[in-house]
Write a protein that holds these residues in place. Structure first.
Motif, PDB file in Angstrom:
ATOM      1  N   THR A  32       0.847  -1.192   0.000  1.00  0.00           N
ATOM      2  CA  THR A  32       0.000   0.000   0.000  1.00  0.00           C
ATOM      3  C   THR A  32       0.882   1.240   0.000  1.00  0.00           C
ATOM      4  O   THR A  32       1.733   1.402   0.881  1.00  0.00           O
ATOM      5  N   ILE A  33       0.708   2.095  -1.004  1.00  0.00           N
ATOM      6  CA  ILE A  33       1.449   3.341  -1.117  1.00  0.00           C
ATOM      7  C   ILE A  33       0.444   4.476  -1.251  1.00  0.00           C
ATOM      8  O   ILE A  33      -0.359   4.494  -2.191  1.00  0.00           O
ATOM      9  N   LYS A  34       0.473   5.392  -0.306  1.00  0.00           N
ATOM     10  CA  LYS A  34      -0.450   6.535  -0.301  1.00  0.00           C
ATOM     11  C   LYS A  34      -1.896   6.058  -0.447  1.00  0.00           C
ATOM     12  O   LYS A  34      -2.661   6.545  -1.279  1.00  0.00           O
ATOM     13  N   ASN A  35      -2.242   5.051   0.368  1.00  0.00           N
ATOM     14  CA  ASN A  35      -3.597   4.493   0.437  1.00  0.00           C
ATOM     15  C   ASN A  35      -4.039   3.791  -0.840  1.00  0.00           C
ATOM     16  O   ASN A  35      -5.229   3.527  -1.030  1.00  0.00           O
ATOM     17  N   ARG A  36      -3.077   3.498  -1.734  1.00  0.00           N
ATOM     18  CA  ARG A  36      -3.400   2.736  -2.940  1.00  0.00           C
ATOM     19  C   ARG A  36      -2.710   1.380  -2.873  1.00  0.00           C
ATOM     20  O   ARG A  36      -1.565   1.282  -2.445  1.00  0.00           O
ATOM     21  N   VAL A  67      -3.778  -1.864  -8.370  1.00  0.00           N
ATOM     22  CA  VAL A  67      -4.855  -2.857  -8.394  1.00  0.00           C
ATOM     23  C   VAL A  67      -6.186  -2.215  -8.758  1.00  0.00           C
ATOM     24  O   VAL A  67      -6.979  -2.768  -9.506  1.00  0.00           O
ATOM     25  N   TYR A  68      -6.442  -1.026  -8.242  1.00  0.00           N
ATOM     26  CA  TYR A  68      -7.710  -0.344  -8.539  1.00  0.00           C
ATOM     27  C   TYR A  68      -7.400   1.013  -9.171  1.00  0.00           C
ATOM     28  O   TYR A  68      -7.563   2.068  -8.570  1.00  0.00           O
ATOM     29  N   GLY A  69      -6.906   1.022 -10.391  1.00  0.00           N
ATOM     30  CA  GLY A  69      -6.566   2.264 -11.074  1.00  0.00           C
ATOM     31  C   GLY A  69      -5.574   2.008 -12.186  1.00  0.00           C
ATOM     32  O   GLY A  69      -5.266   0.870 -12.514  1.00  0.00           O
ATOM     33  N   ASN A  70      -5.045   3.070 -12.749  1.00  0.00           N
ATOM     34  CA  ASN A  70      -4.151   2.954 -13.897  1.00  0.00           C
ATOM     35  C   ASN A  70      -2.739   3.451 -13.611  1.00  0.00           C
ATOM     36  O   ASN A  70      -1.951   3.645 -14.534  1.00  0.00           O
TER      37      ASN A  70
END
Length: 647
Positions: A241-245, A267-270
């Motif tokens: 997890t990096i900066k809540n991503r 995982v949830y984004g580009n």
């Protein structure tokens, strides 16, 4: 006469070492773990010898200390602890079952207890604080440990061959189980793999030894979501997890530049990015720990780790710091109970002791913390271990041999001793020697215990494995023979007092060695040995045969077929005619991995060829031939094996 009874009658006439063996088993049964911290509590597994005994003690944590403790102190005393699990109170006297495994859930809220009842494994989920039964799940696979987070569980079930092939999810408050995935490829097996840094996610791998698929399961919005990450199975992977991503991290290689780099896939984004690594480094493992990535670069000379300390912003050029952690002349591994954000804990596991090291992430300092002996400290100094290497010429590599023996450490290596050799050498499996009641009983009986780390195993890494698999398998057999020959020529062991122990795929090497050097060993003790490799691959009716192709080669290839047939023990058993070795094979009646009838027929052939051979089928046991309740039976088998070495 029934073959089992015939074997028992033979064993009952021999008892020279039985008492000593049983005493060694008892000496091993008082094992306690380090006191370790997880979340807001400290824990210790005490007298841990399931299914016979076991207690889990808990203490409330009052500060930021995460360094494990060797034993009880004034702060961590038995009187101040809370017992959250006690096997003696847990087992229902009205119901007959064995408790085989107990662990704390990832979220530290539940106890997961795997029990075996009438040849079926079940999972009991208990509230840690109250001991209340939350759920009972029947018919689970024990090849892969279930994953529990919040009020949900992920688990697998087996097919009729014992292969984990169905993945289920269940919410505790619901009765319904949801089937998430079915693996129809019979060569693949499912595995649930917790992530290193994110307690709310895990991986699910479905693969054989080389190919497969990888999924990431992550809890989001109170829902367990499945997102397929990659089809070509990566060698190293984790999530961070990096900066809540949440990012999937894997190791990649740029062929043209000969560069390694870490690739981060959102995982949830580009948002994707990467870290370039140094040239010409070999990585053994990748683990994400909180906001850091640990790379294991260890080899047989040095135990070295690289820590990548990640900063705040991945878009900046210098958003990470590279720190080397070097353990000179020590072989360490990441301690499984590393739960601190401030420290990374390492474990040096020797055969008779364990030592904890801590690495302070902020101050980048390494410290030896505490050491724990497995045996009474007054006795520990009389137990010795050393890894030696065979001599070699320019055409053959040196073979590592780990020796264990009991005696005065000042007298150097033992001389002209009686010896038990152990070999496995398949699937790249590491055959490091660990503290074990069987090994201890052999040493206490006055024997040298020698593990010959042949090619095909994983003792020296991937290339060592490859050079003993497929069309190189005979190297494993040659290495065993060369290793024993070296021990004899070095006057470490008595050529007339050597026995061999092997299990499962190690049976291929044991059986082939019997054919090639029929009188090298006075006796062999084989646990669920794989004997008819050629026949198994030719028939191809066992799903394992599909998996075995990766390890041994494709039997449809005429060159491979001829090669396998040239060393497969069952097909070459005539070479063992009139061997002086006594062969003892123990089988499990519930074994999914080998065909017991192959071993029985092999033993009958040996007897007809004038070789003394016995087979015992332990009806209640699985692969390996013994359950944890078979202590006395195992002692008699070990005793008979040792006595035959001395004949």
């Amino acid at each position: 006469m029934d073959e089992n009874q015939r074997v028992l009658d033979v064993l009952s006439k021999h008892s020279k070492y039985v008492k000593s063996i049983l005493n060694s088993f008892d000496e091993n049964s008082q094992m306690n773990t380090f006191i370790f911290r997880k979340g807001d509590f400290w824990y210790r597994y005490e007298n841990w010898d399931l299914p016979k005994s076991g207690i889990i003690r808990e203490w409330v944590a009052s500060n930021d200390d995460y360094i494990p403790k060797r034993g009880y102190t004034e702060q961590f005393s038995q009187e101040k602890s809370k017992i959250v699990f006690d096997l003696s109170n847990f087992v229902n006297k009205k119901v007959s079952y064995d408790v085989e495994y107990v662990t704390l859930s990832t979220c530290n809220q539940f106890l997961l207890c795997i029990i075996k009842e009438e040849n079926e494994h079940k999972l009991m989920i208990l509230e840690k604080d109250s001991g209340k039964l939350v759920d009972m799940i029947n018919n689970i696979s024990t090849e892969t440990i279930p994953f529990v987070v919040n009020q949900e569980i992920l688990f697998c079930r087996n097919d009729c061959y014992g292969r984990p092939y169905k993945l289920f999810r269940k919410i505790f408050k619901d009765r319904e189980e949801k089937l998430l995935y079915v693996e129809n490829n019979q060569a693949y097996r499912l595995r649930i793999i917790p992530s290193g840094s994110n307690n709310e996610s895990c991986f699910v791998k479905t693969a054989d030894f080389e190919n497969g698929k990888l999924f990431l399961y992550s809890v989001k919005n109170n829902c367990l979501e499945c997102c397929q990450i990659i089809e070509k199975l990566p060698k190293f992977f984790d999530v961070i997890t990096i900066k809540n991503r949440l990012y999937f991290v894997t190791l990649m290689k740029a062929e043209k530049e000969n560069l390694l780099f870490l690739k981060f896939i959102s995982v949830y984004g580009n948002t994707n990015f990467e870290i370039k690594l140094k040239k010409n480094i070999k990585i053994k493992r990748l683990v994400c720990l909180h906001n850091n990535i640990l790379l294991d670069l260890s080899n047989k000379e040095n135990n070295t780790y690289i820590l990548l300390k990640l900063m705040d912003n991945p878009s900046e050029d210098y958003w990470y710091k590279e720190v080397e952690i070097n353990f000179k002349n020590r072989r360490v591994e990441l301690y499984e109970n590393s739960f601190s954000n401030s420290y990374i804990l390492f474990l040096e596991r020797k055969i008779f002791s364990e030592t904890i090291f801590s690495f302070d992430i902020e101050h980048e300092s390494l410290m030896k913390e505490t050491c724990k002996n497995f045996l009474n400290s007054n006795l520990n100094r009389y137990y010795n271990s050393k890894t030696i290497w065979t001599s070699t010429n320019s055409l053959e590599p040196k073979i590592p041999i780990t020796l264990l023996w009991k005696g005065d450490p000042n007298k150097g290596l033992p001389k002209h001793g009686k010896c038990v050799v152990y070999v496995y050498g398949a699937y790249g499996k590491k055959d490091n020697v660990e503290f074990d009641p069987v090994v201890l009983s052999i040493i206490n009986a006055g024997y040298i215990y020698a593990v010959i780390h042949v090619r095909g195993g994983g003792f020296l890494g991937g290339e060592w494995y490859k050079s003993g698999s497929g069309l190189n398998k005979k190297n494993s057999i040659d290495d065993l023979i060369r290793g024993v020959t070296y021990l004899i020529s070095s006057n470490i062991v008595d050529r007339n007092k050597i026995g061999l122990m092997a299990s499962s795929a190690g049976g291929i090497i044991a059986g082939a060695t019997l054919n090639e050097k029929r009188n090298l060993f006075k006796s062999m003790l084989l646990f669920s040995p794989f004997i008819d490799l050629y026949g198994t691959l030719i028939k191809g009716i066992d799903p394992l045969a599909k998996t075995e192709t990766i390890e041994w080669g494709d039997i449809c290839d005429e060159k491979v077929k001829k090669y396998i047939k040239s060393y497969s023990p069952f097909q070459n058993v005539i070479k063992a005619k009139n061997s002086n070795s006594v062969i003892i094979s123990i089988l499990g009646g519930n074994d999914y991995y080998i065909n017991n009838n192959d071993v029985i027929q092999w033993s009958k052939k040996l007897n007809r060829l004038g070789v003394e051979s016995y087979v015992y089928v332990n009806t209640g046991a699985g692969h390996g031939g013994f359950d944890s309740n078979d202590t006395e039976l195992l002692a008699y088998f070990l005793n008979y094996f040792l006595e035959q070495i001395e004949k």
